[in-house]
Motif scaffolding. Structure first.
Motif, short mmCIF file in Angstrom:
data_model
loop_
_atom_site.label_atom_id
_atom_site.label_comp_id
_atom_site.label_asym_id
_atom_site.label_seq_id
_atom_site.Cartn_x
_atom_site.Cartn_y
_atom_site.Cartn_z
N SER A 1 18.63 31.11 46.14
CA SER A 1 18.63 29.78 46.45
C SER A 1 18.90 29.62 47.85
O SER A 1 19.44 30.08 48.66
CB SER A 1 19.25 29.14 45.43
N ASN A 2 18.68 27.97 48.25
CA ASN A 2 19.24 27.52 49.50
C ASN A 2 20.68 27.20 49.23
O ASN A 2 20.87 27.10 48.06
CB ASN A 2 18.29 26.02 50.02
N ALA A 3 21.51 26.91 50.28
CA ALA A 3 22.73 26.24 50.16
C ALA A 3 22.84 25.07 49.85
O ALA A 3 23.12 24.22 50.79
CB ALA A 3 23.44 26.63 51.44
N GLY A 4 22.32 24.63 48.82
CA GLY A 4 22.27 23.20 48.34
C GLY A 4 20.90 22.68 48.92
O GLY A 4 19.86 23.45 49.47
N LEU A 5 20.86 21.32 48.93
CA LEU A 5 19.59 20.75 49.42
C LEU A 5 19.91 20.20 51.01
O LEU A 5 21.02 20.11 51.38
CB LEU A 5 19.08 19.37 48.65
N PRO A 6 18.99 20.14 51.50
CA PRO A 6 18.96 19.97 53.13
C PRO A 6 19.63 18.55 53.39
O PRO A 6 19.45 17.75 52.63
CB PRO A 6 17.90 20.00 53.75
#
Length: 874
Positions: free
Chosen positions: A295-300
């Motif tokens: 996954s991404n490191a959270g949402l941008p």
């Protein structure tokens, strides 16, 4: 590349690995079963930390290049190899078992943005070589924990399933063949550079991925590496709808790539770990191989950056580990070696997800998946009206080039219950090849059509092959047969298999068409053995058509054709395990064209007996199937005698009855129904309820107008009689007495009723504003009680409910802005309150608080309108 563990002697010194001797696939099977494997993190995030200039990107080799190249991260493999090596090394030292090459955009298609197509092969070779070099160095330091290199294949910047032109839905900016060529060259470079496995990642359009799979498997077969090199597939769900950019659900995406027997399948990018959880749960539930997530490191954040710390990301990913959802975890956008290190430590000592056994049933997909088994439904209805031979109207529209109206026929088939759409363009006056491709490209952009699987139907294999290249889901090919000879039969079957489609096999051979029971069984069994034993075709993806032939023609030998088919069904199911049986049902009654009462009864009687004998699916007009128990007893007896060939006079009796029915039809032709339907005599509330439950819109305008005359405000018609009717629909649906196609028809009637009332409500609103001395000013929100953004995925059934809610809010002086296809949660700053209902997202600017509720009464506004009024209007 199968998920069945190869022979253990292919990795004899595990956990040590001897490259060149041991099988990577065999080693991975042991590794992924033993512990959770760690993949690396974002390459782009690490490159950005170097703040490289245009000159840095160019290096010495490209210092005089004619185009700006800053942003072409893959080029750094050639111009700044030390930086790329250092990034790889940091990830490996941070805990990664596997690293991906710096080749996400190293296809000729993606590099065309920089006029660097000629560098594609070199970029892949060098990137794989660099990663190999670093991995080998670290492996030498820790021989008990060898490191591996994945050849990264990105999605390109084109999409084969979506039109770039809002006017022309058949337009594409890339073809399957172009993707195939580009991916083949990339894979060739990656393997030549020394990668250990291939990872096709960040898939937002499954048709692109199918082209990549097609080319990679072709290359591996040519090099004899099919059983030694793992293939990992990773899709991207673009938002909380849980769908890819091209519209597929998580399950449909998996089914569409399942044919390549991936070693591992997973999700990456677009979302943080928290947002991915429900979709990873769904994927883990259905996947018959290992499962991955990065996954991404959270949402941008507002600046496009990522705020999750290594501890945050590890904590969010720990849920996947605790729930045994994954075998491999890595990081995507925003992740760094520190993030990967935290995840690796979190995974220590925790067992990985167990691998599920592969199921042996047919599994198809459009935008949604479809399991074909007797446990799910007795009979799969394949719609026939998009077949030029099956519909004179469809043929007329296609020959006239009116694809928009032809698409309406496809939509109507799905509305009427077709679970698969048969598409056939075989017509002497038509360029069938071009017509098939154009129709399928348009159909892929129509959610109402493409949500169901497609049957690509033609007697010309070149048309079938072309059609396969425009369908992102797992479809059915109709058909191939032994009449072309064994070698060509095997070649065609291999092409179908490579595209991941199921196949209909006609009961034809070199000697002709099978008419009797013996020859039907003989040819089907011979075909089955060739497909399964020689081609390696999955038996559950084989559909036999033992030929439904016309009965009651007056020729005695034809009278037993239906009986021969029914008997053959039983035997074929016994001698061809897991195979399905289909047929063109309308062929049975071809001699009774124009007498629909007879034809519908014949089809129903035939299917009643054939399905019990093992028939699984059939090509029929979904809107013209009589219910077996509703056939008048006298007609049922006559038809059953003929279909089952019970006595010598059965055909004559059916012919006599057909003459009577034909005369009735001619007498009634062009005449209005003399007797009014009984429900039309009911009071208006009951009429509206009946129309909504039955999905009848013929009288809706006049009934709604009658109601409008009885109440002070038009809005009260919606909130009163119409919503009462929808409550009945909701209750029936909730109790299982109505099904999805029927509910959608009900919702369309509701939508038409609201559309009729809309002008009256708009007029009421204008008058109210005038009384208050308010003038309408463009983009001036001050005159409204609030502003509401309503958004659904374009084409979603919740769009119906959204329209109803929009009208209600607008009539209560709320300014409504509608958005289709937008990302859920999009807004204009941080002041929004929001309401989620079903698939609808409301963002209320300057709102009166926020609330959230979900309902699964698809489009049934009755269940949520009171909620809206309470939370937003009071």
């Amino acid at each position: 590349m199968t998920s069945d563990a190869p022979s253990p002697d292919l990795a004899p010194d595990y956990p040590r690995f001897v490259r060149g001797r041991d099988s990577t696939l065999a080693y991975f099977h042991k590794l992924f079963r033993e512990r959770i494997v760690i993949y690396d993190g974002a390459m782009g995030t690490m490159i950005q930390k170097h703040r490289l200039t245009e000159e840095d990107y160019r290096g010495e080799r490209f210092k005089d290049y004619h185009k700006l190249v800053r942003g072409n991260n893959d080029l750094l493999t050639l111009t700044q190899p030390t930086i790329i090596k250092d990034i790889h090394r940091k990830y490996l030292k941070g805990g990664a078992d596997l690293i991906g090459t710096n080749t996400f955009s190293s296809t000729t298609i993606a590099q065309a943005d920089y006029d660097m197509e000629s560098l594609a092969y070199e970029l892949n070779v060098e990137s794989a070589r660099i990663a190999r070099e670093v991995a080998d160095e670290v492996s030498a330091e820790e021989p008990e924990r060898p490191r591996f290199v994945g050849g990264s294949i990105g999605p390109t910047n084109r999409t084969a399933s979506i039109s770039p032109d809002v006017v022309d839905a058949s337009k594409r900016n890339v073809t399957f063949d172009e993707l195939d060529e580009a991916y083949y060259e990339e894979a060739r470079g990656l393997i030549d550079g020394g990668c250990d496995f291939i990872i096709i990642e960040t898939i937002f359009d499954t048709l692109n991925a199918k082209a990549a799979i097609f080319s990679v498997r072709r290359l591996l077969k040519e090099r004899g590496m099919e059983e030694t090199m793992p293939l990992i597939i990773s899709g991207t769900l673009v938002d909380q709808s849980g769908r890819t950019l091209s519209g597929q659900t998580t399950e449909a995406f998996y089914v569409s790539v399942r044919h390549c027997n991936p070693f591992c399948v997973g999700l990456n990018c677009a979302l943080g770990a928290k947002q991915m959880r429900p979709f990873l749960q769904r994927l883990s539930k259905v996947a018959e191989c290992f499962v991955s997530v990065y996954s991404n490191a959270g949402l941008p954040n507002a600046m496009g950056g990522y705020d999750d710390t290594p501890a945050d990301m590890a904590a969010d990913n720990s849920v996947f580990v605790k729930e045994s959802l994954v075998n491999m975890i890595g990081g995507c956008c925003g992740s760094t070696p520190d993030h990967i290190n935290a995840i690796a430590k979190m995974c220590e000592g925790v067992p990985p997800r167990p691998v599920h056994e592969r199921v042996k049933h047919m599994w198809l997909s459009g935008l949604e998946d479809l399991v074909v088994s007797k446990e799910r439904f007795q009979f799969l209805n394949v719609g026939e009206r998009c077949n030029i031979a099956g519909s004179p109207l469809f043929k007329k529209l296609i020959l006239a080039g009116d694809y928009a109206k032809a698409m309406d026929i496809a939509k109507k088939q799905v509305e009427d219950g077709a679970m698969v759409l048969d598409v056939n363009m075989d017509e002497g006056l038509l360029d069938g090849l071009a017509a098939m491709q154009r129709f399928l490209k348009i159909a892929m952009t129509e959610p109402e059509c493409s949500k169901v699987p497609i049957m690509v139907d033609s007697s010309k294999f070149e048309i079938i092959e072309a059609g396969l290249k425009w369908v992102q889901g797992k479809c059915i090919v109709n058909s191939i047969s032994l009449k072309v000879g064994e070698e060509e039969f095997k070649r065609q079957a291999a092409v179908v298999k490579a595209h991941g489609a199921a196949v209909v096999v006609m009961a034809f051979d070199e000697e002709g068409q099978a008419a009797d029971e013996y020859n039907k069984v003989r040819i089907c069994k011979r075909s089955y053995d060739i497909l399964v034993d020689e081609v390696g075709f999955p038996p559950e993806d084989i559909v036999f058509d033992p030929n439904i032939l016309t009965i009651a023609t007056g020729i005695e030998e034809h009278n037993n054709y239906a009986v021969d088919f029914i008997k053959a069904c039983r035997t074929i199911k016994e001698v061809c395990p897991h195979a399905k049986i289909s047929g063109g049902v309308s062929n049975l009654s071809f001699g009774f064209r124009g007498v629909n009462v007879i034809r519908e009864a014949m089809h129903s009687v035939f299917l009643y007996h054939a399905v019990q004998a093992g028939m699984d699916m059939g090509i029929v007009n979904a809107g013209m199937l009589q219910v077996y128990s509703d056939i008048p007893p006298d007609l049922l007896q006559i038809v059953e005698d003929a279909v089952l060939n019970k006595h010598a006079e059965a055909t004559e009796a059916l012919l006599e009855r057909s003459m009577v029915e034909r005369e009735k039809a001619l007498a009634n032709k062009g005449q209005a129904t003399a007797v009014q339907a009984p429900w039309r005599t009911l009071e208006v509330q009951a009429r509206l309820t009946h129309a909504l439950v039955k999905g009848i819109d013929e009288f809706i305008d006049e009934d709604v107008e009658e109601c409008r005359q009885l109440v002070p405000r038009p809005l009260e018609v919606i909130e009163g009689p119409l919503m009462s009717g929808m409550n009945v629909v909701g209750d029936l649906f909730g109790s299982g007495k109505m099904f999805l196609p029927q509910v959608i028809k009900s919702a369309r009637v509701m939508k038409k009723a609201v559309a009729y009332l809309l002008p009256f409500m708009e007029k009421e609103k204008e008058e109210k504003m005038k009384e208050q001395g308010i003038e309408a000013v463009a983009d001036d929100d001050s005159a409204y009680a609030g502003v509401v953004l309503l958004a659904t995925v374009k084409g979603d059934v919740h769009d119906i409910g959204k329209n109803i809610v929009g009208v209600v809010l607008g009539c209560n002086n709320y300014k409504v802005r509608e958005r289709e296809g937008g990302r859920e949660g999009g807004g204009e700053g941080g002041r929004e309150g929001c309401v989620c209902v079903g698939g609808i997202r409301l963002v209320v600017r300057g709102g009166r608080g926020a609330a959230c509720v979900r309902t699964w009464n698809i489009g049934l506004a009755a269940s949520f309108l009171p909620f809206y009024k309470k939370k937003l209007l009071n």
